[in-house]
Scaffold this active site. Structure first.
Site, PDB file in Angstrom:
ATOM      1  N   THR A 180      50.213  38.609  32.815  1.00 17.94           N
ATOM      2  CA  THR A 180      49.592  37.634  33.157  1.00 17.94           C
ATOM      3  C   THR A 180      49.780  36.523  33.927  1.00 17.94           C
ATOM      4  O   THR A 180      50.866  36.189  34.200  1.00 17.94           O
ATOM      5  CB  THR A 180      48.670  36.729  31.648  1.00 17.94           C
ATOM      6  N   CYS A 232      31.721  38.563  60.992  1.00 20.02           N
ATOM      7  CA  CYS A 232      32.609  37.946  60.041  1.00 20.02           C
ATOM      8  C   CYS A 232      32.310  38.596  58.699  1.00 20.02           C
ATOM      9  O   CYS A 232      32.864  38.490  57.779  1.00 20.02           O
ATOM     10  CB  CYS A 232      32.497  36.540  59.930  1.00 20.02           C
ATOM     11  N   CYS A 263      55.723  37.722  30.148  1.00 17.81           N
ATOM     12  CA  CYS A 263      54.985  36.634  29.519  1.00 17.81           C
ATOM     13  C   CYS A 263      55.189  35.379  30.100  1.00 17.81           C
ATOM     14  O   CYS A 263      56.322  34.949  29.910  1.00 17.81           O
ATOM     15  CB  CYS A 263      54.999  36.878  28.127  1.00 17.81           C
ATOM     16  N   CYS A 297      23.917  38.063  51.142  1.00 14.78           N
ATOM     17  CA  CYS A 297      22.458  38.683  51.024  1.00 14.78           C
ATOM     18  C   CYS A 297      22.396  39.491  49.913  1.00 14.78           C
ATOM     19  O   CYS A 297      23.336  40.271  49.306  1.00 14.78           O
ATOM     20  CB  CYS A 297      22.347  39.917  52.105  1.00 14.78           C
TER      21      CYS A 297
END
Lengths: 446, 424
Positions: free
Chosen positions: B203, B384, B137, B391
């Site tokens: 986290t 690349c 944590c 797209c």
């Protein structure tokens, strides 16, 4: 007996029927819809918009909550962006070209997003436009419709003074008198006019009709330039006997009456209504008839659905509203019952080899208490031509060159009255904007 | 039907989907609802010493993206704020009532041997299946010398792990913090300490947003914010990389891994397993949608395994690890070119503008019969993938392999490498 009556529906029902058919997007929905935009390069939607608004750019600004920026992007190119957002047939313009339409048959709702941004800006109360230093030039503008207002706004922006001469008691042109009420409720047309005039430098004279109250020669003498944006003048005739009979109406006249009425329960409508025509006006009057309480509304068009100038979406809208659309029938006679219309006799039609239309000889009568003609308006050149015999026409409309200049020096024209205009609000606004730029150049050289 | 059961470091579970130590596992009430929904196990929200900690009001923040809520999520909550004995009683009851599920208990006490010895005894008495040491944590507890304050010091990880192994027979899972530079160093410390497994990632230190009106980081507590622990779908790529680093590190000795970080569906879970995880832990997705999401996780994984012919988790676990190489082992002769399927193209122009403005000017924008047309210029295309990624149409742009009859050659063998050693 023909059955024409007012108050077929209650006040509450009528209020509901003439409320906004496309309620505005809320902020969250607008952002979600805006995020569906791909931000295309050289976007097809922009190419499909007559006013050249940078659509992906304004949509991106909605997505980022830069709504003021979005509104300005729109109004910089189209000062009537608010009206166009409501009345444009977007399905055949920007939204029809949207790549999402190609991909999945569901475009980004560009019209609704444009409304969101322009409404936001107008609601803010801000006057975002600042006029350039005064030029001392004065321009006369004939007609306070979309073309005239657009030209006036741009000219005012450039520092010129404008005087608009409008034949009718109110400004806005077809936005005020012609567009379907449920597309522009809450007096939107007048609010938009106020917003446009808010820039300053524009004076509107109402009830001034060309040829009656004002004259082109005087305007040319007293102003540095003249812009004609007078629209179309008359409705085409069916060319049938009995067109002067009771119960037979011009759709545009009835629509204007409806738009100006304060109390829709006072509007009389037939129990059975026949509409003749295939354009937006035909759709509007058919739907309005139904929404006023007509029992049977039949829209008759002489060719098939694909030939109608009303878009597929408009045709569907009429059908969803309970309008019956009949194709391949043309009117041949008005049936009467004493002084009133009792129906229309139609002949079935078919296409012949050269693409023309011919009757099949097969006749049918559709009973009607009221008949609306919506077969298009024509330009009435008399007022302008009588004023100036040198004004050239082309295809029965005012001829202009690429700078919107007419054949008379210092006289420009745009909107529905010029040859080549496609008859949409958005096209009239673009004409006015471009003509203003041309007038500005003309004045600079003068 | 694929077999989803798993034996994770001695902890048996009916499926590999566990709820991570977090608010969803703070009480019996939540955990029972989770088990009813079908979760394979839980890691009970971290227990500490009495008196319990106290939390602030306003605890979570989020990153929304393109209309999607909670693509990233953050919290400033501490460990459980309920008395230790209340939690222990509930853990015992849950384990008794749900014997087939995995019940692991997360622990965090000061970095001294005695507190660990005492709490381990108490946890053992509940019948829980294992313990997870919360060394991760990043907020609140770390400022009191616990959580990531321990996880950031390998010697502490090793020391505490040793205590736990010494004072308890329970399997010990060490939960690692990503707030370090090299996750392998922390994992190796856990291995040296005798850990039975590691779990990661906890986290990430974060500020998810700044409120431009209040001029404070969110979540805001009375006008001020603190750095918060970041999780949710946005952190998955970071977690996958850290998991893979441990999986392929010989010094980590194939220690069992429970994967955590942005797992929201079966596919996310399968990806963690392909990189070596035996179980995965979920929090944000459950906090967003509720416990029912586990149905998609178990059935989705099972259907995919059936389609691929995998009968158990171990059949595919770690299969992607050998394909994770260092850059200098990649084939320099591999050559791909973009191919645009003109029938699928919707003419958005994103392939052109992304390449034109930001890459190699290898896609032309022209017109064919008035219609927009985009064409790849092979000689300028470096393969690349940018156009394919930009797209918006699935499979419209694909990459075609064009190198022919060229042998494998890595950078160490490449004559263009000034430091290349001669190829064999």
């Amino acid at each position: 007996m023909s059955d024409i009556a007012a108050a077929r529906l209650s006040e509450a029902e009528l209020a509901r029927n003439f409320a906004d058919i496309h309620p505005p997007l809320d902020a969250r929905t607008a952002r979600i819809d805006a995020n569906r935009c791909y931000f295309c390069y050289d976007a097809p939607c922009m190419e499909a918009c007559p006013t050249g608004i940078d659509i992906p750019n304004f949509i991106r600004k909605i997505a980022t909550d830069n709504v003021r920026g979005a509104g300005l992007d729109i109004l910089d190119e189209n000062i009537m962006g608010g009206a166009c957002a409501r009345v444009c047939p977007t399905e055949v313009l920007c939204e029809g070209a949207c790549v999402r339409t190609a991909q999945e048959g569901k475009p980004v709702p560009i019209g609704a997003l444009q409304r969101y941004a322009t409404d936001w800006l107008m609601a803010s109360g801000e006057q975002p436009f600042k006029r350039a230093a005064p030029t001392g030039r004065k321009i006369a503008i004939i007609g306070a419709g979309p073309a005239g207002l657009s030209a006036a706004h741009r000219l005012a922006l450039l520092g010129h003074e404008c005087e608009i001469f409008e034949a009718l008691p109110k400004s806005g042109g077809l936005n005020e008198y012609g567009i379907a009420a449920y597309k522009v409720p809450d007096d939107f047309a007048q609010k938009e006019v106020d917003f446009i005039l808010g820039i300053g430098g524009i004076t509107v004279h109402h009830n001034k009709k060309l040829g009656r109250d004002i004259h082109l020669a005087d305007l040319r003498r007293n102003f540095d330039a003249v812009f004609i944006g007078s629209g179309l003048g008359a409705v085409q005739a069916l060319g049938l006997k009995g067109e002067q009979i009771g119960g037979l109406y011009n759709a545009v006249d009835y629509i204007a009456e409806l738009r100006q009425s304060k109390d829709k329960t006072a509007l009389a409508i037939g129990r059975r209504v026949v509409v003749i025509g295939g354009g937006s006006t035909a759709i509007d009057i058919a739907v309005k008839s139904k929404r006023l309480g007509a029992e049977d509304v039949t829209l008759v068009y002489r060719r098939g659905p694909e030939a109608m100038s009303a878009t597929e979406k408009e045709q569907e809208f009429a059908q969803v509203n309970g309008v019956t659309i009949k194709h391949w029938m043309r009117p041949v006679a008005i049936k009467t019952n004493g002084a009133n219309v009792s129906g229309v006799e139609f002949e079935h039609t078919k296409v012949i080899a050269d693409g023309g239309l011919t009757g099949t000889g097969d006749m049918v009568v559709i009973d009607a208490d009221m008949v609306f003609k919506a077969i298009g308006q024509i330009f009435v050149p008399d007022p302008v031509c009588e004023e100036a015999s040198r004004l050239d026409l082309h295809n029965s409309k005012i001829a202009v060159d690429e700078t919107y200049a007419t054949s008379i020096e210092g006289v420009f024209a745009g909107g529905d009255c010029i040859d080549g205009n496609i008859g949409l609000t958005v096209a009239a606004v673009q004409d006015g904007k471009l003509a203003a730029a041309a007038i500005n150049e003309y004045l600079a050289k003068k | 039907m694929a077999d989803l059961t798993y034996n994770f470091a001695g902890i048996r579970t009916p499926n590999p989907f566990w709820l991570a130590s977090a608010p969803p596992t703070d009480k019996e009430y939540n955990v029972v609802r989770a088990f009813e929904a079908g979760w394979g196990g839980v890691v009970w929200k971290t227990l500490g010493e009495d008196p319990p900690i106290v939390n602030v009001s306003s605890r979570y923040g989020a990153v929304n993206l393109g209309g999607q809520r909670m693509m990233g999520f953050s919290n400033i909550e501490l460990i459980t704020d309920r008395p230790l004995d209340v939690n222990l009683k509930e853990i015992a009851r849950v384990k008794k009532n749900w014997p087939d599920r995995a019940v692991v208990v997360s622990l965090m006490v000061p970095c001294e041997e005695e507190p660990w010895r005492k709490i381990l005894k108490k946890v053992e008495d509940t019948g829980a299946d294992g313990v997870e040491l919360n060394f991760g944590c990043p907020h609140g507890m770390s400022e009191r010398g616990m959580g990531s304050a321990v996880g950031q010091v390998p010697e502490y990880i090793e020391m505490v792990t040793k205590w736990c192994k010494q004072h308890s027979d329970l399997p010990v899972i060490v939960k690692l913090t990503p707030n370090i530079t090299d996750i392998r160093v922390a994992a190796r410390a856990a291995v040296r300490g005798g850990a039975d497994a590691v779990s990661l990632i906890n986290t990430i230190n974060s500020i998810v947003s700044v409120d431009l009106d209040v001029m404070a980081p969110t979540p805001i507590v009375d006008g001020k914010g603190a750095h918060a622990g970041y999780c949710g779908p946005a952190v998955k790529p970071i977690a996958l990389n850290m998991v893979a680093e441990i999986s392929r590190d010989p010094e980590c000795e194939n220690i069992p891994i429970s994967g955590i970080g942005g797992i929201a569906n079966w596919r996310d879970g399968a990806e963690f397993m392909a990189l070596g995880c035996g179980t995965v832990q979920v929090c944000t997705a459950a906090m967003h949608y509720g416990f029912k999401i586990v149905d998609d996780m178990t059935t989705g994984l099972s259907n995919w395994m059936d389609a691929k012919g995998y009968q158990s988790i171990d059949d595919f676990r770690g299969l992607a690890v050998p394909n994770l190489a260092n850059w200098n082992q990649l084939n320099m002769n591999y050559d791909i070119k973009a191919r645009i399927n003109q029938d699928l193209c919707i003419k958005c122009g994103l392939c052109h503008i992304s390449c034109e403005d930001t890459s190699h000017q290898a896609i032309t924008a022209g017109r064919v019969n008035g219609a927009r047309h985009y064409e790849v210029v092979d000689k300028d295309c470096v393969g690349c993938n940018l156009c394919m990624l930009a797209c918006p149409v699935d499979d419209c742009i694909t990459m075609e392999r064009v190198d022919k009859d060229k042998p494998y050659m890595n950078w160490n063998q490449d004559p263009r490498n000034p430091l290349a050693s001669a190829a064999e």
